[in-house]
Design a protein around this motif. Structure first.
Motif, PDB file in Angstrom:
ATOM      1  N   LEU A 165       0.834  -1.211   0.000  1.00 42.97           N
ATOM      2  CA  LEU A 165       0.000   0.000   0.000  1.00 42.97           C
ATOM      3  C   LEU A 165       0.864   1.254   0.000  1.00 42.97           C
ATOM      4  N   LEU A 166       1.881   1.274   0.865  1.00 47.13           N
ATOM      5  CA  LEU A 166       2.749   2.443   0.951  1.00 47.13           C
ATOM      6  C   LEU A 166       3.541   2.652  -0.342  1.00 47.13           C
ATOM      7  N   VAL A 167       4.094   1.559  -0.867  1.00 51.74           N
ATOM      8  CA  VAL A 167       4.881   1.669  -2.093  1.00 51.74           C
ATOM      9  C   VAL A 167       3.990   2.000  -3.284  1.00 51.74           C
ATOM     10  N   GLY A 168       2.823   1.353  -3.352  1.00 49.52           N
ATOM     11  CA  GLY A 168       1.905   1.607  -4.461  1.00 49.52           C
ATOM     12  C   GLY A 168       1.456   3.058  -4.516  1.00 49.52           C
ATOM     13  N   LEU A 169       1.104   3.614  -3.355  1.00 54.44           N
ATOM     14  CA  LEU A 169       0.707   5.022  -3.304  1.00 54.44           C
ATOM     15  C   LEU A 169       1.894   5.932  -3.607  1.00 54.44           C
ATOM     16  N   GLY A 170       3.065   5.548  -3.085  1.00 51.43           N
ATOM     17  CA  GLY A 170       4.252   6.354  -3.336  1.00 51.43           C
ATOM     18  C   GLY A 170       4.632   6.397  -4.804  1.00 51.43           C
ATOM     19  N   ARG A 171       4.398   5.314  -5.502  1.00 50.84           N
ATOM     20  CA  ARG A 171       4.746   5.255  -6.925  1.00 50.84           C
ATOM     21  C   ARG A 171       3.856   6.143  -7.778  1.00 50.84           C
ATOM     22  N   ILE A 174      10.776  10.382  -5.124  1.00 50.80           N
ATOM     23  CA  ILE A 174       9.947   9.429  -4.365  1.00 50.80           C
ATOM     24  C   ILE A 174       9.622   8.210  -5.221  1.00 50.80           C
ATOM     25  N   SER A 175       9.100   8.460  -6.393  1.00 51.26           N
ATOM     26  CA  SER A 175       8.680   7.350  -7.258  1.00 51.26           C
ATOM     27  C   SER A 175       9.855   6.557  -7.812  1.00 51.26           C
ATOM     28  N   ARG A 182      10.264   2.563  -7.484  1.00 51.24           N
ATOM     29  CA  ARG A 182      10.231   1.721  -8.683  1.00 51.24           C
ATOM     30  C   ARG A 182      11.420   0.774  -8.699  1.00 51.24           C
ATOM     31  N   ALA A 183      12.595   1.277  -8.289  1.00 50.19           N
ATOM     32  CA  ALA A 183      13.784   0.421  -8.216  1.00 50.19           C
ATOM     33  C   ALA A 183      13.571  -0.707  -7.224  1.00 50.19           C
ATOM     34  N   PHE A 184      12.949  -0.399  -6.087  1.00 48.91           N
ATOM     35  CA  PHE A 184      12.638  -1.418  -5.080  1.00 48.91           C
ATOM     36  C   PHE A 184      11.766  -2.519  -5.682  1.00 48.91           C
ATOM     37  N   ALA A 194       6.321  -5.949  -3.009  1.00 42.35           N
ATOM     38  CA  ALA A 194       6.637  -5.466  -4.348  1.00 42.35           C
ATOM     39  C   ALA A 194       5.521  -5.815  -5.334  1.00 42.35           C
ATOM     40  N   PHE A 195       5.000  -7.028  -5.227  1.00 42.75           N
ATOM     41  CA  PHE A 195       3.920  -7.444  -6.122  1.00 42.75           C
ATOM     42  C   PHE A 195       2.592  -6.798  -5.726  1.00 42.75           C
ATOM     43  N   TYR A 196       2.332  -6.739  -4.427  1.00 41.42           N
ATOM     44  CA  TYR A 196       1.105  -6.081  -3.971  1.00 41.42           C
ATOM     45  C   TYR A 196       1.067  -4.624  -4.427  1.00 41.42           C
ATOM     46  N   SER A 197       2.215  -3.953  -4.399  1.00 37.40           N
ATOM     47  CA  SER A 197       2.250  -2.533  -4.759  1.00 37.40           C
ATOM     48  C   SER A 197       1.826  -2.314  -6.201  1.00 37.40           C
ATOM     49  N   GLU A 198       2.256  -3.209  -7.090  1.00 34.11           N
ATOM     50  CA  GLU A 198       1.876  -3.067  -8.494  1.00 34.11           C
ATOM     51  C   GLU A 198       0.385  -3.340  -8.690  1.00 34.11           C
ATOM     52  N   ILE A 199      -0.154  -4.263  -7.920  1.00 28.55           N
ATOM     53  CA  ILE A 199      -1.590  -4.531  -8.002  1.00 28.55           C
ATOM     54  C   ILE A 199      -2.370  -3.320  -7.522  1.00 28.55           C
TER      55      ILE A 199
END
Length: 221
Positions: A39-45, A52-53, A57-59, A103-108
């Motif tokens: 959730l945090l990474v997905g919103l940050g992206r 920030i993004s 994205r590298a992560f 990492a996968f959850y963030s893309e979803i």
């Protein structure tokens, strides 16, 4: 002709039970932490700020493009040396699987949010909503419905990935099975039982995920 003897495993039921509890516990914990990270990474992206993004994205790419087994071994053997700290096998396994799943959850999550018609965001801004209010009241409730099937599928993968914890001697179901196999010299029975246990857990979850996908397709059809 091999003589099957599952009855010989009865005396090891407590060990099997411990392995099952560890597997289930790690699965739940890794899913919960992974969803939080996602959730945090997905919103940050979604940020327009490249500082920030970009790192986020590298992560995502690092964890998506390296095998989870390699990550488990690296977190247990290499990360403590790099940071100069001590880390138990359980902690390394939890951290690795949580970040891998995140990492996968963030893309979803990111994909679910960007799939919402931009017109709804424009309407919210016209009504004077802040970005937080728009996300909470308009975007996320709709996106969550679209995200649910892939999130469930990824959570199923998290359960499957727990079988790799045995390489770090975490006492999960497979590791306990290895101990019993060495004790009884009956690997066919114990590994078959381990496979059956995973199948019994995963089959209902897989069917549920498929029904969610079908229901979502029907709603948008």
């Amino acid at each position: 002709m091999y003589q099957w003897d599952f009855g010989s495993l009865w005396q090891f039921r407590s060990i099997i039970g411990i392995g099952f509890v560890y597997t289930l516990g790690y699965t739940i914990a890794c899913i919960a932490l992974g969803l939080l990270v996602g959730l945090l990474v997905g919103l940050g992206r979604l940020s327009t700020n490249p500082f920030i993004s970009g790192p986020l994205r590298a992560f995502v790419e690092v964890f998506r493009c390296t095998p989870v087994l390699v990550q488990l071994v690296w977190f247990y053997y290499a990360l403590p040396v790099l940071l100069g700290i001590e880390m138990s096998a359980g902690t390394a396994a939890m951290l690795s699987l949580a970040l891998y799943g995140g990492a996968f959850y963030s893309e979803i999550i990111r994909g679910g949010i960007v799939s919402i018609d931009v017109g709804q965001s424009e309407a919210g801004w016209a009504l004077g909503m802040t970005r937080f209010q728009l996300m909470k009241r308009v975007i996320l409730p709709q996106a969550f419905k679209r995200m649910t099937p892939p999130l469930v599928n990824q959570s199923i993968m998290q359960l499957k990935n727990t079988s790799l914890l045995s390489v770090l001697a975490v006492p999960d179901l497979l590791y306990q099975g290895q101990i019993i196999a060495h004790e009884t010299y009956r690997p066919l029975e114990i590994y078959t039982l381990v496979a059956i246990i995973y199948f019994v857990i995963l089959l209902p979850a897989t069917i549920w995920a498929k029904r969610l996908e079908t229901r979502l397709s029907a709603q948008h059809g």
